[in-house]
Design a protein around this motif. Structure first.
Motif, short mmCIF file in Angstrom:
data_model
loop_
_atom_site.label_atom_id
_atom_site.label_comp_id
_atom_site.label_asym_id
_atom_site.label_seq_id
_atom_site.Cartn_x
_atom_site.Cartn_y
_atom_site.Cartn_z
N VAL A 1 0.84 -1.20 0.00
CA VAL A 1 0.00 0.00 0.00
C VAL A 1 0.88 1.25 0.00
O VAL A 1 0.61 2.22 -0.73
CB VAL A 1 -0.95 -0.01 1.21
N ALA A 2 1.95 1.22 0.81
CA ALA A 2 2.84 2.40 0.88
C ALA A 2 3.53 2.65 -0.45
O ALA A 2 3.60 3.79 -0.92
CB ALA A 2 3.87 2.19 1.99
N GLU A 3 4.03 1.59 -1.08
CA GLU A 3 4.71 1.76 -2.37
C GLU A 3 3.75 2.28 -3.44
O GLU A 3 4.12 3.14 -4.25
CB GLU A 3 5.34 0.44 -2.80
N ALA A 4 2.54 1.75 -3.45
CA ALA A 4 1.57 2.21 -4.43
C ALA A 4 1.18 3.66 -4.17
O ALA A 4 1.03 4.46 -5.11
CB ALA A 4 0.33 1.31 -4.39
N ALA B 1 4.09 5.87 -5.28
CA ALA B 1 4.15 5.93 -6.74
C ALA B 1 3.02 6.78 -7.30
O ALA B 1 3.21 7.55 -8.26
CB ALA B 1 4.10 4.52 -7.32
N LEU B 2 1.84 6.66 -6.71
CA LEU B 2 0.70 7.44 -7.17
C LEU B 2 0.91 8.93 -6.89
O LEU B 2 0.59 9.79 -7.72
CB LEU B 2 -0.57 6.95 -6.51
N GLY B 3 1.48 9.22 -5.72
CA GLY B 3 1.78 10.63 -5.41
C GLY B 3 2.82 11.21 -6.35
O GLY B 3 2.69 12.35 -6.81
N ASN B 4 3.87 10.43 -6.65
CA ASN B 4 4.88 10.90 -7.59
C ASN B 4 4.28 11.14 -8.98
O ASN B 4 4.62 12.10 -9.67
CB ASN B 4 6.02 9.88 -7.69
N LEU B 5 3.38 10.24 -9.37
CA LEU B 5 2.75 10.39 -10.68
C LEU B 5 1.92 11.66 -10.77
O LEU B 5 1.95 12.38 -11.78
CB LEU B 5 1.87 9.16 -10.96
N GLU B 6 1.21 11.98 -9.70
CA GLU B 6 0.39 13.20 -9.71
C GLU B 6 1.27 14.45 -9.71
O GLU B 6 1.01 15.42 -10.43
CB GLU B 6 -0.53 13.19 -8.50
N ALA C 1 7.20 7.13 -13.82
CA ALA C 1 6.41 7.05 -12.59
C ALA C 1 5.15 6.20 -12.79
O ALA C 1 4.73 5.45 -11.89
CB ALA C 1 6.02 8.46 -12.12
N TYR C 2 4.55 6.30 -13.96
CA TYR C 2 3.40 5.46 -14.29
C TYR C 2 3.78 3.98 -14.29
O TYR C 2 3.07 3.13 -13.76
CB TYR C 2 2.86 5.88 -15.65
N ILE C 3 4.94 3.68 -14.87
CA ILE C 3 5.43 2.30 -14.88
C ILE C 3 5.70 1.82 -13.45
O ILE C 3 5.36 0.68 -13.09
CB ILE C 3 6.69 2.20 -15.75
N ALA C 4 6.31 2.69 -12.65
CA ALA C 4 6.59 2.31 -11.26
C ALA C 4 5.31 2.04 -10.48
O ALA C 4 5.26 1.16 -9.62
CB ALA C 4 7.40 3.42 -10.58
N LEU C 5 4.24 2.78 -10.78
CA LEU C 5 2.97 2.56 -10.10
C LEU C 5 2.42 1.18 -10.40
O LEU C 5 2.03 0.43 -9.50
CB LEU C 5 1.97 3.64 -10.51
N LEU D 1 1.72 -2.16 -8.14
CA LEU D 1 0.42 -2.82 -8.06
C LEU D 1 0.47 -4.26 -8.56
O LEU D 1 -0.54 -4.98 -8.46
CB LEU D 1 -0.61 -2.04 -8.89
N GLY D 2 1.61 -4.69 -9.07
CA GLY D 2 1.70 -6.07 -9.56
C GLY D 2 1.04 -6.27 -10.90
O GLY D 2 0.54 -7.36 -11.19
#
Length: 473
Positions: free
Chosen positions: A379-382, A385-390, A451-455, A459-460
């Protein structure tokens, strides 16, 4: 053990039926209970904006959001030809084959032995052959625990395969984005280098006319040298990423088409809005941790079953043949058949077996805690990643605004130059400024794509190979 007690009261049952029902009751007795895995996850993403109809690519095809046919084809090739995926598939095949025989240790065994026997007075000699069959019953939860172990190991290997797939797709997509970004940077720097060379030539002409100083010439030459030096970094990236892509698709050399400059993948106005529990279920680390819990429960059940007596059913047939006799009258052969139950009771090592069961119980609790920690980490990694993407989306939008203002400035300078109010040197500087801002936009787009790829890696998100995985047998 209520089943056994209620059965004993039924005095009208036949002994054979009573024995069978007792074994069935013992077979399911003492099975280690599976713990409830209820991870705590937030109800919504903190860093996600609200949309009426949020665009959301599928977890199995998330890279198609770039709308890049070359990337789509490259990912498909990697999933089919990557050697790490092939290795993980073979391990999964091996585990599936073994899991089909999880109950084989609890099947009856048959032994045959022969030897010669000579009577003490050396008057006769017999040839002996014996058949021994034994079946140790999988009681006290041993059968169910063996199934849990087999299923847990199979789930663990499947999670490893999924982890390889997720990492592969993310790696291919990242290297492709880096390759196109490096090619774009090389193009921009080459254009800047060309402008710097033209600027130097113009200054040399003005120096010949005594219209500029030697310091301006030296400054122009330094800028040209810096522009040539800057080309090293993108060319190194191109060389590195193409070779990495070749490894990912199981090739020794990159393809020539990769070196041809193409458009940079663009994500567009993509945004994620969904619950963590809905997306994190495909994360291989969580699936692996859940498999570890199942394996720990199976080992706990086996250790508990080892505390109780081992009950077996056996039969033996011994047959003898007289092969040499010095007596006038002797029997030529005989056979003996025996059958009955057997029991092995742990006595002197019973304390060690109990301690082993207690240790396995703590190991299962540790596996449950590791599972919960894995969920929290996912959850933390996602969320990160989502925060970085935004944030990078906002950064890209700001760079686009800066590019628009730079274009307006360049258009205004062109109008002044057409009226003879501006020199070519000033126009060259304006063109270079615009190219630098344009490169900042390209860098922002590449960073957001990464960042999108990292997200989706967090998420697997991945897909199974197009060819179905089949067992070898």
């Amino acid at each position: 053990m209520k089943t056994i007690n209620s059965f004993i009261k039924l005095g009208t049952c036949k002994p054979q039926l009573a024995f069978s029902l007792t074994l069935l009751a013992l077979a399911g007795c003492s099975v280690a209970p599976l713990p409830q895995l209820n991870p705590t996850v937030p109800e919504a993403w903190r860093s996600s904006r609200s949309y009426n109809e949020p665009p959301r690519p599928e977890l199995t095809q998330w890279w198609q959001a770039f709308n890049d046919p070359e990337l789509n084809a490259l990912v498909s090739r990697a999933l089919q030809k990557n050697l790490n995926v092939a290795e993980a598939n073979e391990r999964l095949r091996a585990t599936r084959i073994l899991s089909k025989h999880a109950q084989s240790p609890h099947l009856p065994t048959l032994g045959i032995k022969t030897h010669d026997a000579v009577s003490p007075d050396t008057s006769t000699s017999y040839f002996l052959i014996g058949f021994d069959a034994q079946w140790e019953l999988p009681l006290f939860g041993a059968k169910q625990s063996a199934d849990r172990l087999a299923n847990g190991h199979k789930a663990l290997v499947k999670a490893d395969l999924q982890a390889v797939l997720v990492s592969l797709v993310a790696e291919v997509s990242s290297r492709w984005v880096e390759l196109r970004a490096a090619q774009q940077l090389e193009t921009t720097l080459s254009t800047i280098q060309k402008i710097q060379r033209e600027k130097l030539e113009l200054l040399l002409i003005r120096e010949h006319l005594n219209l500029t100083s030697s310091s301006d010439i030296a400054s122009a030459r330094a800028e040209l040298a810096r522009s040539e030096m800057a080309l090293t970094a993108p060319r190194q990236t191109i060389n590195r990423t193409t070779q990495q892509l070749a490894v990912l698709v199981a090739q020794s050399e990159p393809e020539a088409t990769w070196l041809q400059r193409g458009p940079q993948p663009k994500l567009g106005n993509w945004q994620l809005s969904s619950l963590p529990a809905d997306l994190l279920r495909t994360r291989p680390e969580i699936n692996s941790a859940e498999a570890q819990v199942l394996i720990a429960a199976g080992e706990l059940g086996m250790s508990r079953a080892d505390i109780y007596p081992h009950i077996s059913l056996g039969t033996s047939l011994q047959w003898s043949l007289n092969i040499a006799s010095n007596r006038k009258r002797t029997r030529t052969g005989d056979s003996i058949l025996s059958a009955g139950p057997g029991i092995s009771i742990p006595l002197f090592d019973w304390g060690q077996r109990v301690a082993n069961a207690h240790a396995k119980d703590h190991q299962m609790q540790a596996a449950v805690l590791a599972y919960r920690q894995t969920v929290l980490q996912g959850v933390a990694e996602a969320e990160i990643a989502l925060g970085n993407l935004e944030l990078l989306r906002l950064h890209e939008r700001s760079s686009l605004q800066a590019l628009a203002e730079s274009q307006k400035r360049l258009d205004a300078l062109k109008r002044r130059a057409s009226l003879g109010l501006l020199s070519e040197l000033d126009m060259d500087n304006a063109r270079i400024d615009k190219l630098q801002i344009q490169q900042q936009v390209a860098n922002a787009n590449a960073e957001r794509s990464i960042a999108y790829i990292a997200l989706y890696k967090a998420l697997g998100g991945a897909t199974l190979p197009t060819a179905p995985l089949k067992d070898a047998y």
